[in-house]
Design an enzyme around this catalytic site. Structure first.
Site, PDB file in Angstrom:
ATOM      1  N   LYS A   1       0.835  -1.203   0.000  1.00  0.00           N
ATOM      2  CA  LYS A   1       0.000   0.000   0.000  1.00  0.00           C
ATOM      3  C   LYS A   1       0.872   1.256   0.000  1.00  0.00           C
ATOM      4  O   LYS A   1       0.584   2.230  -0.692  1.00  0.00           O
ATOM      5  CB  LYS A   1      -0.931  -0.020   1.225  1.00  0.00           C
ATOM      6  CG  LYS A   1      -2.027  -1.062   1.094  1.00  0.00           C
ATOM      7  CD  LYS A   1      -2.731  -1.356   2.406  1.00  0.00           C
ATOM      8  CE  LYS A   1      -3.588  -2.607   2.230  1.00  0.00           C
ATOM      9  NZ  LYS A   1      -4.197  -3.091   3.461  1.00  0.00           N
TER      10      LYS A   1
ATOM     11  N   GLN B   1      -5.178  -1.941   9.507  1.00  0.00           N
ATOM     12  CA  GLN B   1      -4.722  -3.179   8.862  1.00  0.00           C
ATOM     13  C   GLN B   1      -5.208  -4.393   9.658  1.00  0.00           C
ATOM     14  O   GLN B   1      -4.981  -4.484  10.865  1.00  0.00           O
ATOM     15  CB  GLN B   1      -3.178  -3.166   8.769  1.00  0.00           C
ATOM     16  CG  GLN B   1      -2.593  -4.353   8.046  1.00  0.00           C
ATOM     17  CD  GLN B   1      -3.026  -4.422   6.568  1.00  0.00           C
ATOM     18  OE1 GLN B   1      -3.058  -3.395   5.881  1.00  0.00           O
ATOM     19  NE2 GLN B   1      -3.354  -5.606   6.101  1.00  0.00           N
TER      20      GLN B   1
ATOM     21  N   ASP C   1     -11.414   1.783   3.522  1.00  0.00           N
ATOM     22  CA  ASP C   1     -11.548   0.325   3.419  1.00  0.00           C
ATOM     23  C   ASP C   1     -13.019  -0.074   3.390  1.00  0.00           C
ATOM     24  O   ASP C   1     -13.333  -1.249   3.183  1.00  0.00           O
ATOM     25  CB  ASP C   1     -10.878  -0.357   4.622  1.00  0.00           C
ATOM     26  CG  ASP C   1      -9.671  -1.181   4.220  1.00  0.00           C
ATOM     27  OD1 ASP C   1      -9.479  -1.380   3.005  1.00  0.00           O
ATOM     28  OD2 ASP C   1      -8.936  -1.625   5.114  1.00  0.00           O
TER      29      ASP C   1
END
Ligand code: NAD
Length: 274
Positions: A50, A93, A116
């Site tokens: 990322k 994460q 996300d």
């Protein structure tokens, strides 16, 4: 390249170039913040991917990493990012260490910085077809479907795996597009009777070899989300030779994986330009 391959790598690179051009025209620099906890080797690789892609696209990147932290302290850190106007998008994460309250932590992220697409608010919007920020892997799968002009209307789509990260959002996204969707999971009896009937089969389980060639329909489209590392090599959940029977199929690696990362970058642009 086999003409049956759904080439996620190629599509993601094309989209990256388009995104780079759009980002270069922005007056302000966008920033993606990634919050990570603990020492998970796979997570380290994903955060690294990322970071690399964020810089390539032209964003700033911030990684807030904690070896250990309590739920309350992590929530405080996320709130600081929420309040920081220089931060465009925030992701936590996953997986988080077991002792942390994942739901409370994820839902601390402001919905309009939730790149996300994992907050309850954004999940509900997705269910109601009012979404703007889609979770990255389902968004990547939908982009692949559209890039290959795959018709969904009335098609029998079978999804294997019902996680909130992949299978469940995909179920709703495909339903909104008028597919007839069946969601299979670990308690499904006679999985083959469903997969063999699927015009489009999407598998997101995390078990190498779960779907063998004899379990797929002739002329079907197969999207393999699974990533399984065995002896340093990556495999999907669907046996690679299933491509012989399929019309189109994603490879692993090089299928859905690259689409997840570019989808995240597209979500950052979307939040940053609203
Ligand atoms: P998860 O563990 O949260 O969910 C797995 C799902 O599979 C569950 O819903 C479970 O009911 C179902 N399942 C388990 N055993 C089954 C069986 N025998 N038959 C049918 N269903 C079964 O996993 P996840 O986070 O959804 O990830 C699934 C896979 O996709 C993993 O391999 C993961 O690494 C991969 N993944 C890939 C990407 C990508 O970018 N390509 C992104 C996210 C996840």
């Amino acid at each position: 390249m086999n003409s049956k391959i759904i080439d996620g790598k190629k599509i993601s690179l094309e989209r990256k170039e388009l995104l780079k051009e759009k980002v270069a025209k922005l007056k302000k620099k966008l920033t993606l913040a990634v919050v990570s906890v603990g020492d998970n080797p796979a997570s380290r690789v994903y955060v690294g991917q990322k970071e690399k892609m964020a810089y390539e696209v032209g964003y700033n990147f911030k990684n807030l990493h904690f070896d250990t932290i309590s739920t309350d302290d992590l929530i405080k850190e996320i709130k600081k990012l929420n309040d920081d106007d220089s931060v465009t998008g925030i992701i936590v994460q996953l997986p988080l260490p077991e002792n942390l309250d994942k739901d409370r932590i994820l839902n601390t992220v402001l919905p309009n910085k939730d790149v996300d697409g994992l907050t309850n608010i954004n999940l509900l919007k997705l269910v109601k077809n009012e979404s703007s920020l889609l979770p990255c892997t389902p968004k990547g799968v939908m982009t692949l479907i559209d890039s290959y002009n795959i018709d969904l209307i009335g098609k029998k789509v079978v999804i294997v795996g019902r996680s909130e990260l992949v299978g469940l959002p995909l179920f709703h996204l495909l339903l909104h597009r008028n597919a007839t969707v069946t969601l299979c999971h670990s308690k499904t009896k006679d999985l083959k009777s469903y997969t063999k009937d699927a015009d489009i089969l999407i598998v997101a389980v995390g078990k190498k070899g779960l779907i063998s060639k004899d379990m797929v329909k002739d002329g079907s489209i197969i999207i393999d989300v699974g990533i399984n590392r065995v002896d340093g090599k990556l495999y999907g959940d669907v046996d690679a030779d299933a491509i012989d029977k399929s019309l189109l199929m994603t490879p692993v690696p090089g299928g859905v994986g690259p689409m997840t990362v570019i989808s995240l970058m597209e979500n950052v642009y979307e939040t940053g330009t609203k």
